[in-house]
Write an enzyme that holds these catalytic residues in place. Sequence first.
Site, short mmCIF file in Angstrom:
data_model
loop_
_atom_site.label_atom_id
_atom_site.label_comp_id
_atom_site.label_asym_id
_atom_site.label_seq_id
_atom_site.Cartn_x
_atom_site.Cartn_y
_atom_site.Cartn_z
N GLY A 240 0.77 -1.23 0.00
CA GLY A 240 0.00 0.00 0.00
C GLY A 240 0.80 1.28 0.00
O GLY A 240 0.22 2.37 -0.15
N GLU A 276 4.01 -6.99 1.28
CA GLU A 276 3.64 -7.25 -0.11
C GLU A 276 3.71 -5.96 -0.94
O GLU A 276 2.71 -5.51 -1.50
CB GLU A 276 2.23 -7.83 -0.18
N PRO A 277 4.89 -5.34 -1.05
CA PRO A 277 4.98 -4.12 -1.84
C PRO A 277 4.82 -4.41 -3.32
O PRO A 277 5.30 -5.42 -3.83
CB PRO A 277 6.39 -3.61 -1.52
N GLY A 278 4.17 -3.52 -4.03
CA GLY A 278 4.04 -3.66 -5.48
C GLY A 278 4.38 -2.34 -6.13
O GLY A 278 5.49 -2.10 -6.59
N ARG A 279 3.39 -1.42 -6.12
CA ARG A 279 3.56 -0.09 -6.69
C ARG A 279 4.83 0.59 -6.18
O ARG A 279 5.57 1.22 -6.94
CB ARG A 279 2.33 0.74 -6.32
N TYR A 319 -9.05 5.57 -13.06
CA TYR A 319 -9.00 6.21 -11.75
C TYR A 319 -8.94 7.74 -11.83
O TYR A 319 -8.78 8.38 -10.79
CB TYR A 319 -7.76 5.75 -10.98
N CYS A 345 -11.26 5.05 -29.73
CA CYS A 345 -12.56 5.66 -29.98
C CYS A 345 -13.40 5.71 -28.70
O CYS A 345 -14.45 5.08 -28.59
CB CYS A 345 -13.30 4.89 -31.08
N GLU A 346 -12.90 6.44 -27.71
CA GLU A 346 -13.57 6.65 -26.43
C GLU A 346 -13.18 8.03 -25.93
O GLU A 346 -12.00 8.40 -25.94
CB GLU A 346 -13.10 5.62 -25.39
#
Length: 423
Positions: A240, A276-279, A319, A345-346
């Site tokens: 986190g 559990e680091p990720g980012r 986000y 195309c959005e």
Amino acid sequence: MTIYQSFLPAAGTLDGVDLPTLAAHLPTPFYAYSASAIRNRVTQLQQALKGLDARLCFAVKANSNIGVLNLMAGLGVGADIVSLGELRRAQRAGIAASRIVFSGVGKTEEEIAAALVAGVWRFNLESADELALLQAVARRQGVIARAAVRVNPDVDARTHAKISTGKAENKFGVGFDEARIWFDDAARYPNVRLDGLHAHIGSQILELAPFEEALGRLATFWRELRDDGHIIESIDVGGGLGVCYRAGTDRPLAVADYVAAIRRGLEGYRGRIVLEPGRHLVAEAGVLVTRVIRVKHGQERDFLVLDAAMNDLMRPALYDAWHDMHPLHAEPRPLQRYDVVGPVCETGDTFARDRQLPRCEAGDLLLIAGAGAYGASMGSNYNSRPLPAEVLLDGGRYAVVRRRQSFEQMLAGEQLPQAWHAA
């Protein structure tokens, strides 16, 4: 200073590699990851944890490229996985199953069986149904599965609602009362060794207070279990830690302060602490290099149209996330305001609105920073666009760790109807 800034000694250079030169060899868009920056983050966290029995398990969902995972393996980092595919990726990259934790609310019988055969270290359990399924599969295989209860501490992580996971209304984990029942009824699950606790309250957290609150509740529960004779061999505090996506605005926590909070919160605990680091490990180490297709002068604003799109980097569309951007110009140019968009195309295919940048022209290169996490791993083939290349950079060298997808590779699993069957 953010990681990508610290490894950007000159305009357009990342980890000693000149990005415009690289873009002359590779079609844009492509992802580039600094191995030096990743090592820096891992080493910093490992040093802060010295003296603790701690294990780092990288959250594979953040960046599942096997080149990045192999780098983690070489640094002694394990893996936090949420699917059978991530298990296979981690193993292919050289991460031993004995250093893998299996998380996620929707583990299937097939995935649990395969993980048991592989010998994963432990399962983070999120429901009574999953506990019963793990018992049944482990009994059939004649093995003992090690497991932790993922408790939901009902803590507001004060982050984006879509990446908040520790409130009672979220789908993750179980309440303390239910977890207590699991431990008290452990004899009903002879093939599950329930000896761990796990809590993860969300991602991109920039304040210490939510971590402290969650750790406090987790520690109180551990002490209650200990006093009743339950042995807790590991406490998994999740991940986190936030990063800097917007220079001058985002102020990530110092690693030393975060680890100090863990030491205070779990004072007296002598088992293994899992993170559990990720980012935190990869986000700022990665950039997306894209090229300007054209500048479109609209009725109310100018649009900077890139060859990268929301299928390459989903975070802004999903986000409303901010990513710093830097044109790779050799010369200074006056500032101008743009809506930075892709060709999909959005209307949602928008990276930034009313962003002030040095003037850009068709053919210019643009660096999108903070793209090392939840970038390529969330990519898709929407609008039948090929997945971009990924490149690992290391002290002036580079290696392509995923080739740009070809059209034939995109269609490899499809076929025209050749035989019809009655259902």
